[in-house]
Design a protein around this motif. Structure first.
Motif, PDB file in Angstrom:
ATOM      1  N   PRO A  95       0.833  -1.207   0.000  1.00  0.00           N
ATOM      2  CA  PRO A  95       0.000   0.000   0.000  1.00  0.00           C
ATOM      3  C   PRO A  95       0.868   1.258   0.000  1.00  0.00           C
ATOM      4  O   PRO A  95       1.989   1.266   0.531  1.00  0.00           O
ATOM      5  CB  PRO A  95      -0.785  -0.108   1.311  1.00  0.00           C
ATOM      6  CG  PRO A  95      -0.701  -1.542   1.706  1.00  0.00           C
ATOM      7  CD  PRO A  95       0.583  -2.047   1.154  1.00  0.00           C
ATOM      8  N   GLU A  96       0.337   2.335  -0.600  1.00  0.00           N
ATOM      9  CA  GLU A  96       1.118   3.556  -0.726  1.00  0.00           C
ATOM     10  C   GLU A  96       1.425   4.201   0.622  1.00  0.00           C
ATOM     11  O   GLU A  96       2.417   4.902   0.759  1.00  0.00           O
ATOM     12  CB  GLU A  96       0.385   4.549  -1.634  1.00  0.00           C
ATOM     13  CG  GLU A  96       0.372   4.093  -3.075  1.00  0.00           C
ATOM     14  CD  GLU A  96      -0.221   5.139  -3.988  1.00  0.00           C
ATOM     15  OE1 GLU A  96      -0.305   6.315  -3.607  1.00  0.00           O
ATOM     16  OE2 GLU A  96      -0.600   4.754  -5.107  1.00  0.00           O
ATOM     17  N   ASP A  97       0.569   3.989   1.622  1.00  0.00           N
ATOM     18  CA  ASP A  97       0.791   4.614   2.921  1.00  0.00           C
ATOM     19  C   ASP A  97       1.688   3.790   3.848  1.00  0.00           C
ATOM     20  O   ASP A  97       1.907   4.157   4.987  1.00  0.00           O
ATOM     21  CB  ASP A  97      -0.550   4.884   3.614  1.00  0.00           C
ATOM     22  CG  ASP A  97      -1.323   3.602   3.879  1.00  0.00           C
ATOM     23  OD1 ASP A  97      -1.100   2.618   3.157  1.00  0.00           O
ATOM     24  OD2 ASP A  97      -2.141   3.595   4.813  1.00  0.00           O
ATOM     25  N   MET A  98       2.231   2.681   3.351  1.00  0.00           N
ATOM     26  CA  MET A  98       3.086   1.821   4.184  1.00  0.00           C
ATOM     27  C   MET A  98       4.436   1.612   3.500  1.00  0.00           C
ATOM     28  O   MET A  98       4.510   1.463   2.286  1.00  0.00           O
ATOM     29  CB  MET A  98       2.418   0.465   4.412  1.00  0.00           C
ATOM     30  CG  MET A  98       1.085   0.556   5.138  1.00  0.00           C
ATOM     31  SD  MET A  98       0.329  -1.047   5.309  1.00  0.00           S
ATOM     32  CE  MET A  98       1.240  -1.693   6.681  1.00  0.00           C
ATOM     33  N   VAL A 103       2.716 -10.601   5.731  1.00  0.00           N
ATOM     34  CA  VAL A 103       1.602 -11.404   6.212  1.00  0.00           C
ATOM     35  C   VAL A 103       0.982 -10.797   7.461  1.00  0.00           C
ATOM     36  O   VAL A 103      -0.249 -10.730   7.591  1.00  0.00           O
ATOM     37  CB  VAL A 103       2.074 -12.853   6.489  1.00  0.00           C
ATOM     38  CG1 VAL A 103       0.977 -13.671   7.130  1.00  0.00           C
ATOM     39  CG2 VAL A 103       2.537 -13.513   5.213  1.00  0.00           C
ATOM     40  N   TYR A 104       1.824 -10.338   8.390  1.00  0.00           N
ATOM     41  CA  TYR A 104       1.276  -9.822   9.652  1.00  0.00           C
ATOM     42  C   TYR A 104       0.495  -8.517   9.480  1.00  0.00           C
ATOM     43  O   TYR A 104      -0.600  -8.388  10.024  1.00  0.00           O
ATOM     44  CB  TYR A 104       2.379  -9.714  10.710  1.00  0.00           C
ATOM     45  CG  TYR A 104       2.938 -11.063  11.052  1.00  0.00           C
ATOM     46  CD1 TYR A 104       2.137 -12.041  11.632  1.00  0.00           C
ATOM     47  CD2 TYR A 104       4.245 -11.396  10.750  1.00  0.00           C
ATOM     48  CE1 TYR A 104       2.627 -13.295  11.925  1.00  0.00           C
ATOM     49  CE2 TYR A 104       4.746 -12.646  11.041  1.00  0.00           C
ATOM     50  CZ  TYR A 104       3.936 -13.594  11.643  1.00  0.00           C
ATOM     51  OH  TYR A 104       4.433 -14.835  11.921  1.00  0.00           O
ATOM     52  N   PRO A 105       0.995  -7.546   8.739  1.00  0.00           N
ATOM     53  CA  PRO A 105       0.169  -6.359   8.488  1.00  0.00           C
ATOM     54  C   PRO A 105      -1.114  -6.708   7.719  1.00  0.00           C
ATOM     55  O   PRO A 105      -2.176  -6.147   7.991  1.00  0.00           O
ATOM     56  CB  PRO A 105       1.063  -5.437   7.659  1.00  0.00           C
ATOM     57  CG  PRO A 105       2.443  -5.868   7.971  1.00  0.00           C
ATOM     58  CD  PRO A 105       2.360  -7.333   8.265  1.00  0.00           C
ATOM     59  N   TRP A 106      -1.024  -7.639   6.774  1.00  0.00           N
ATOM     60  CA  TRP A 106      -2.205  -8.075   6.022  1.00  0.00           C
ATOM     61  C   TRP A 106      -3.220  -8.706   6.970  1.00  0.00           C
ATOM     62  O   TRP A 106      -4.408  -8.402   6.905  1.00  0.00           O
ATOM     63  CB  TRP A 106      -1.775  -9.077   4.955  1.00  0.00           C
ATOM     64  CG  TRP A 106      -2.904  -9.720   4.225  1.00  0.00           C
ATOM     65  CD1 TRP A 106      -3.588  -9.207   3.168  1.00  0.00           C
ATOM     66  CD2 TRP A 106      -3.498 -10.989   4.509  1.00  0.00           C
ATOM     67  NE1 TRP A 106      -4.573 -10.094   2.765  1.00  0.00           N
ATOM     68  CE2 TRP A 106      -4.537 -11.201   3.593  1.00  0.00           C
ATOM     69  CE3 TRP A 106      -3.255 -11.973   5.455  1.00  0.00           C
ATOM     70  CZ2 TRP A 106      -5.323 -12.333   3.580  1.00  0.00           C
ATOM     71  CZ3 TRP A 106      -4.036 -13.113   5.443  1.00  0.00           C
ATOM     72  CH2 TRP A 106      -5.051 -13.283   4.526  1.00  0.00           C
ATOM     73  N   LEU A 107      -2.759  -9.545   7.873  1.00  0.00           N
ATOM     74  CA  LEU A 107      -3.633 -10.196   8.834  1.00  0.00           C
ATOM     75  C   LEU A 107      -4.261  -9.170   9.770  1.00  0.00           C
ATOM     76  O   LEU A 107      -5.458  -9.210  10.049  1.00  0.00           O
ATOM     77  CB  LEU A 107      -2.835 -11.241   9.634  1.00  0.00           C
ATOM     78  CG  LEU A 107      -3.597 -12.136  10.572  1.00  0.00           C
ATOM     79  CD1 LEU A 107      -4.647 -12.933   9.809  1.00  0.00           C
ATOM     80  CD2 LEU A 107      -2.645 -13.076  11.290  1.00  0.00           C
ATOM     81  N   ARG A 108      -3.458  -8.224  10.236  1.00  0.00           N
ATOM     82  CA  ARG A 108      -3.969  -7.175  11.124  1.00  0.00           C
ATOM     83  C   ARG A 108      -5.060  -6.358  10.408  1.00  0.00           C
ATOM     84  O   ARG A 108      -6.107  -6.031  10.973  1.00  0.00           O
ATOM     85  CB  ARG A 108      -2.811  -6.262  11.551  1.00  0.00           C
ATOM     86  CG  ARG A 108      -3.185  -5.110  12.436  1.00  0.00           C
ATOM     87  CD  ARG A 108      -3.340  -5.590  13.860  1.00  0.00           C
ATOM     88  NE  ARG A 108      -4.728  -5.421  14.268  1.00  0.00           N
ATOM     89  CZ  ARG A 108      -5.287  -6.040  15.291  1.00  0.00           C
ATOM     90  NH1 ARG A 108      -4.615  -6.884  15.995  1.00  0.00           N
ATOM     91  NH2 ARG A 108      -6.529  -5.831  15.607  1.00  0.00           N
ATOM     92  N   HIS A 109      -4.817  -6.032   9.155  1.00  0.00           N
ATOM     93  CA  HIS A 109      -5.780  -5.258   8.367  1.00  0.00           C
ATOM     94  C   HIS A 109      -7.087  -6.040   8.202  1.00  0.00           C
ATOM     95  O   HIS A 109      -8.177  -5.474   8.371  1.00  0.00           O
ATOM     96  CB  HIS A 109      -5.167  -4.919   7.001  1.00  0.00           C
ATOM     97  CG  HIS A 109      -6.102  -4.213   6.077  1.00  0.00           C
ATOM     98  ND1 HIS A 109      -6.474  -2.891   6.270  1.00  0.00           N
ATOM     99  CD2 HIS A 109      -6.737  -4.634   4.963  1.00  0.00           C
ATOM    100  CE1 HIS A 109      -7.322  -2.543   5.327  1.00  0.00           C
ATOM    101  NE2 HIS A 109      -7.492  -3.580   4.500  1.00  0.00           N
ATOM    102  N   ASN A 110      -6.984  -7.326   7.890  1.00  0.00           N
ATOM    103  CA  ASN A 110      -8.204  -8.135   7.722  1.00  0.00           C
ATOM    104  C   ASN A 110      -8.967  -8.295   9.025  1.00  0.00           C
ATOM    105  O   ASN A 110     -10.196  -8.280   9.024  1.00  0.00           O
ATOM    106  CB  ASN A 110      -7.840  -9.506   7.145  1.00  0.00           C
ATOM    107  CG  ASN A 110      -7.582  -9.449   5.661  1.00  0.00           C
ATOM    108  OD1 ASN A 110      -7.835  -8.437   5.012  1.00  0.00           O
ATOM    109  ND2 ASN A 110      -7.043 -10.509   5.121  1.00  0.00           N
ATOM    110  N   VAL A 111      -8.251  -8.457  10.130  1.00  0.00           N
ATOM    111  CA  VAL A 111      -8.937  -8.558  11.431  1.00  0.00           C
ATOM    112  C   VAL A 111      -9.629  -7.242  11.767  1.00  0.00           C
ATOM    113  O   VAL A 111     -10.775  -7.232  12.229  1.00  0.00           O
ATOM    114  CB  VAL A 111      -7.935  -8.953  12.538  1.00  0.00           C
ATOM    115  CG1 VAL A 111      -8.537  -8.803  13.924  1.00  0.00           C
ATOM    116  CG2 VAL A 111      -7.445 -10.387  12.329  1.00  0.00           C
ATOM    117  N   ASP A 112      -8.964  -6.114  11.491  1.00  0.00           N
ATOM    118  CA  ASP A 112      -9.571  -4.803  11.741  1.00  0.00           C
ATOM    119  C   ASP A 112     -10.841  -4.625  10.906  1.00  0.00           C
ATOM    120  O   ASP A 112     -11.866  -4.110  11.401  1.00  0.00           O
ATOM    121  CB  ASP A 112      -8.598  -3.676  11.433  1.00  0.00           C
ATOM    122  CG  ASP A 112      -7.489  -3.582  12.478  1.00  0.00           C
ATOM    123  OD1 ASP A 112      -7.657  -4.148  13.592  1.00  0.00           O
ATOM    124  OD2 ASP A 112      -6.450  -2.946  12.186  1.00  0.00           O
TER     125      ASP A 112
END
Length: 116
Positions: A95-98, A103-112
């Motif tokens: 993502p442009e803002d990261m 995997v962990y940021p993706w997982l955190r995003h999906n949980v959010d």
């Protein structure tokens, strides 16, 4: 004296017979184990249980998730990283803002998203 000599000879014969029986058992056991080892080494005999495949929905889902992340058009012997990671990299751009994504940021995003 003769009585002692006679009893010693009988014990000697019994020991000799016991040694012969033990030797015969050892030879037979060695032949059986050698035959089994030969058959296993040649692949003619197997002691492993037949492989079973999991066909539960959870297993199929997990297999599909793994298969979606690999690139089957790449030879794993030539470039294992591309083989294992190309599907993930193509389906999950940074993502442009990261500064990085995994995997962990993706997982955190999906949980959010699910929590919202």
């Amino acid at each position: 004296m003769e009585a002692e000599t006679g009893s010693t000879m009988e014990t000697g014969k019994g020991t000799s017979r016991g040694v012969r029986i033990a030797l015969a058992l050892f030879v037979v056991g060695t032949l059986v184990l050698g035959t089994l080892l030969f058959l296993v080494s040649q692949g003619l005999l197997s002691f492993q249980a037949k492989q079973e495949y999991c066909l539960k929905p959870e297993c199929i889902e997990a297999a599909a998730a793994i298969m979606s992340k690999v690139n089957l058009s790449v030879d794993p012997c030539e470039n294992f990283f591309r083989f294992a990671c190309d599907g993930w990299i193509n389906n999950n751009p940074i993502p442009e803002d990261m500064p990085s994504f995994g995997v962990y940021p993706w997982l955190r995003h999906n949980v959010d998203l699910k929590l919202k």
